[in-house]
Design an enzyme around this catalytic site. Sequence first.
Site, PDB file in Angstrom:
ATOM      1  N   GLN A 156      -2.603  -8.194   3.042  1.00 50.25           N
ATOM      2  CA  GLN A 156      -3.242  -6.811   2.179  1.00 50.25           C
ATOM      3  C   GLN A 156      -2.371  -7.146   1.781  1.00 50.25           C
ATOM      4  O   GLN A 156      -0.584  -6.435   1.563  1.00 50.25           O
ATOM      5  CB  GLN A 156      -2.964  -5.852   3.304  1.00 50.25           C
ATOM      6  CG  GLN A 156      -4.048  -5.696   4.159  1.00 50.25           C
ATOM      7  CD  GLN A 156      -4.239  -4.922   6.000  1.00 50.25           C
ATOM      8  OE1 GLN A 156      -4.779  -5.290   6.989  1.00 50.25           O
ATOM      9  NE2 GLN A 156      -3.380  -3.599   5.523  1.00 50.25           N
ATOM     10  N   GLY A 157      -2.146  -6.806   0.315  1.00 44.33           N
ATOM     11  CA  GLY A 157      -1.001  -7.014  -0.900  1.00 44.33           C
ATOM     12  C   GLY A 157      -1.228  -5.046  -1.747  1.00 44.33           C
ATOM     13  O   GLY A 157      -1.636  -4.758  -2.412  1.00 44.33           O
ATOM     14  N   SER A 163       2.200  -2.547  -0.408  1.00 42.25           N
ATOM     15  CA  SER A 163       3.410  -3.003  -0.884  1.00 42.25           C
ATOM     16  C   SER A 163       3.884  -3.728  -1.735  1.00 42.25           C
ATOM     17  O   SER A 163       3.228  -4.466  -2.060  1.00 42.25           O
ATOM     18  CB  SER A 163       4.583  -2.774   0.372  1.00 42.25           C
ATOM     19  OG  SER A 163       3.840  -1.915   1.529  1.00 42.25           O
ATOM     20  N   SER A 173       1.792  -9.765   4.804  1.00 43.34           N
ATOM     21  CA  SER A 173       1.966  -9.871   6.294  1.00 43.34           C
ATOM     22  C   SER A 173       1.331 -10.228   6.312  1.00 43.34           C
ATOM     23  O   SER A 173       0.569 -11.017   6.131  1.00 43.34           O
ATOM     24  CB  SER A 173       1.451  -9.395   7.394  1.00 43.34           C
ATOM     25  OG  SER A 173       2.612  -7.431   7.883  1.00 43.34           O
ATOM     26  N   GLU A 211     -13.525   3.919  14.716  1.00 47.47           N
ATOM     27  CA  GLU A 211     -13.096   3.165  15.901  1.00 47.47           C
ATOM     28  C   GLU A 211     -11.926   2.582  16.303  1.00 47.47           C
ATOM     29  O   GLU A 211     -11.506   2.151  17.252  1.00 47.47           O
ATOM     30  CB  GLU A 211     -13.339   1.821  14.942  1.00 47.47           C
ATOM     31  CG  GLU A 211     -13.411   0.387  15.040  1.00 47.47           C
ATOM     32  CD  GLU A 211     -14.201  -0.693  13.988  1.00 47.47           C
ATOM     33  OE1 GLU A 211     -13.321  -2.320  13.869  1.00 47.47           O
ATOM     34  OE2 GLU A 211     -14.830   0.103  13.138  1.00 47.47           O
ATOM     35  N   GLU A 259       9.882   8.897   8.301  1.00 49.55           N
ATOM     36  CA  GLU A 259       9.496   9.931   7.671  1.00 49.55           C
ATOM     37  C   GLU A 259       8.046  10.489   6.841  1.00 49.55           C
ATOM     38  O   GLU A 259       7.717  11.933   6.890  1.00 49.55           O
ATOM     39  CB  GLU A 259      10.702  10.174   6.744  1.00 49.55           C
ATOM     40  CG  GLU A 259      12.508  10.085   6.848  1.00 49.55           C
ATOM     41  CD  GLU A 259      12.961   8.420   8.284  1.00 49.55           C
ATOM     42  OE1 GLU A 259      11.777   7.735   7.608  1.00 49.55           O
ATOM     43  OE2 GLU A 259      13.493   9.225   9.156  1.00 49.55           O
TER      44      GLU A 259
END
Lengths: 398, 382
Positions: free
Chosen positions: A130-131, A133, A165, A248, A380
Amino acid sequence: MSSNPDRSGLSASELALQLREFLAEHHPGRTPRSTSPLAAAERLVFQKAWQATLAEHGWAAPGWPRRWGGMGLPLRLQAVHHRELAVARTPVAPSRIGGIVGPALLGYGTAPQLERFMGPLIRADELWCQGFSEPDAGSDLASLRTRAVPDGSDYRLTGRKVWTSGAHFADWMLCLARTGPAGSGAAGITALVVDMHAPGVTARPLRDMTGGAHFAEVELDDVVVPATDRIGAENTGWAVARATLGHERSTSLASSGMRYRRVTGDLLELARRRGRTVDAYDRDALARAVTGARLLEWSGQRVLARVLEGGEPGPLASVIRLQHALFEQGLHELATDLLGAQGALAPADEHLTAGGKHDGAWLRGFLRTRASTIGAGTAEIQRNTIADRVLGLAEVWR
Amino acid sequence: MSAVSEVDERSPMFVFTDEQDALRATVRRFLAERSPETEVRRLMETETGYDPAVWNLMAGQIGLQGLALPEKFGGSGFGFVDLQIVLEEMGRALLCAPFLSSVVLAANAVLRSGDEAACAQYLPGIAAGSTVAALAVTEAAGSWRAADLTMGATAADGGYVLSGEKLFVPDGHVADLLFVVARTAVGPSLFAVDPATAGVLREPLATLDATRKQSRLVFDGARARLIGEEGGAAQPLSDTLDLAAAGLAAEQAGGARRVLEMAVEYAKVREQFGRPIGSFQAIKHKCADMLLAVESATSAAYAVGWAVDEGSDEVGVLASLAKAFCSEAYTHCTAENIQIHGGIGFTWEHPAHLYFKRAKSTEILFGNPRHHRALLADRLGI
């Protein structure tokens, strides 16, 4: 793909029994553990093989439609599925099989996209990352800067992603890129499927403080992405990224309880082995750890119960992530304390081998869980979200 | 395979029935009307600490005192979770009444004694609200464990006489009926004492939490009736305290949720530096952490409630867990509520201190969190 057996009409106990029979025959044992890059690859092969076995027998993706290779189970049976796998300690799926990619494709993908991607995704023949960040935009996606510029029937993609990741092992990336003008915030973002093997894509493993490389940074240098690989309409990437199917996800909370009980069981075992169950302070700390695990279990059950009753996951769902992060950290801090002087050794030191479990796992966890309050939104950010959305403090000031 | 049938059953855990939702709504409405802050403040200044008229309405109109007592002893036979719902609402409203002492402590001490005759004699009055009962356990040392009690009972004239002092007895000075744990030659035993009998001296103590009264009881050769087996009070007492801890945990969860609401309401309207204080991250984070504590306290309280209703053998473990956790969660939330209110939260006029004091005193009642975590560790075999 649709040769999957239909198990959606089974009772909970029938499903559990069938799944147990399947696991008794096919359970591959413990996932190989190590932080070395070589072992990481080996681990991935192991996980992929297990996921393929699940899919082959129609036991993968309990909540996804059978038409696309999933099991199409009602929520209640999904919870049973998750729980049984957790009890049996099966390996986890590699690289986010159940993460945001599947729900995003299912929610916004075209028929050809689903046809192309779902099967390999569920079998883990192809791995995804998952791109989201970027170096200057963590949770603040509105300020992301990777640009996708339309060019005929393609987009040309340039920018940098970080904390991605498994990107160095991935075949595809669900990538968020800016298509609107600079400063268009969340409204100018588009979701694209990027071929990780395409020219211009470079994924470099990012070594983290545990010594392992779970994340990577990804350089995108004028990468050509066909417009047919866009998920959803242009400039709707924000909605696509947030298609997380809360219902889900809440069914998988049912398995968390089992996991937490197991981990605290391991912790008590560590304390006994180290002779740390006598002192009143240690016993107090252990009782706190047990309490934390039980609380997570119950919170998960409360959310699940609400969803099974046909309601929304409710405020508790957003609280659980924070609760989980704080619990995990506290648990490993206690484990390190229980290790005494050996807590000062590196996780790989062989003097830490003890009992059935390598005590280095606690030390790796001690390091790893520093990320628990950072990844997928810092603690936070999560507190802000709870305050704004659950307690209604967002209304007071914009 | 029992584990399979486990997954097949639709567990009622963590879902309230429509009847339970209705009960909550009824109790909340009643308390909003009968126990507003003005009444709490009026009653906490009195020595008796409750309003008999409201007490009678509670029994007569909605049957709260008898709700969870067995039907054969004049109750309605509802479950423990139902009782917890009532206690949670009472905690929200800071109700001033001897409910915990009479309905939870005293009634369960008699029930758990297994003495059918005593149950038949005493419980219908408690269920009807016509008898206010109290359970006297603690002495100067403050311990709730039978093993730590020193007060003596001696056999005389086919009965018993008690001599000694009990301290920190919830509502002991207003009760119509006293149950007392005292030691005979055989061991800790449970006795019933008519407070009007000769040799009983009662006086209220000045307490931190004026909304729940405590008393000092002195027995000087007071006549008493043995309940249950002589020397057999230790286990029933321990069971009773588990139930009381579970009930108190629900009360604490209710109070904690109320102060969270109070803090959030205030944070939305109170402005500083030109903006509502609820827009500052420091305040948001406090509120988020309070919600985490409140939701967890709710989970803990009802987990033990459902275990009681299911007859689970984990009740003791969960009661200690819930009492320790809910105590700290409640105290934390009441302290944060004062902090978020700033100066106004420190004033006598603001209700924040009433909840803070209730929280602290319930934290101590039945044993503090450290005591209960030690008990939890024991019960888990750690």
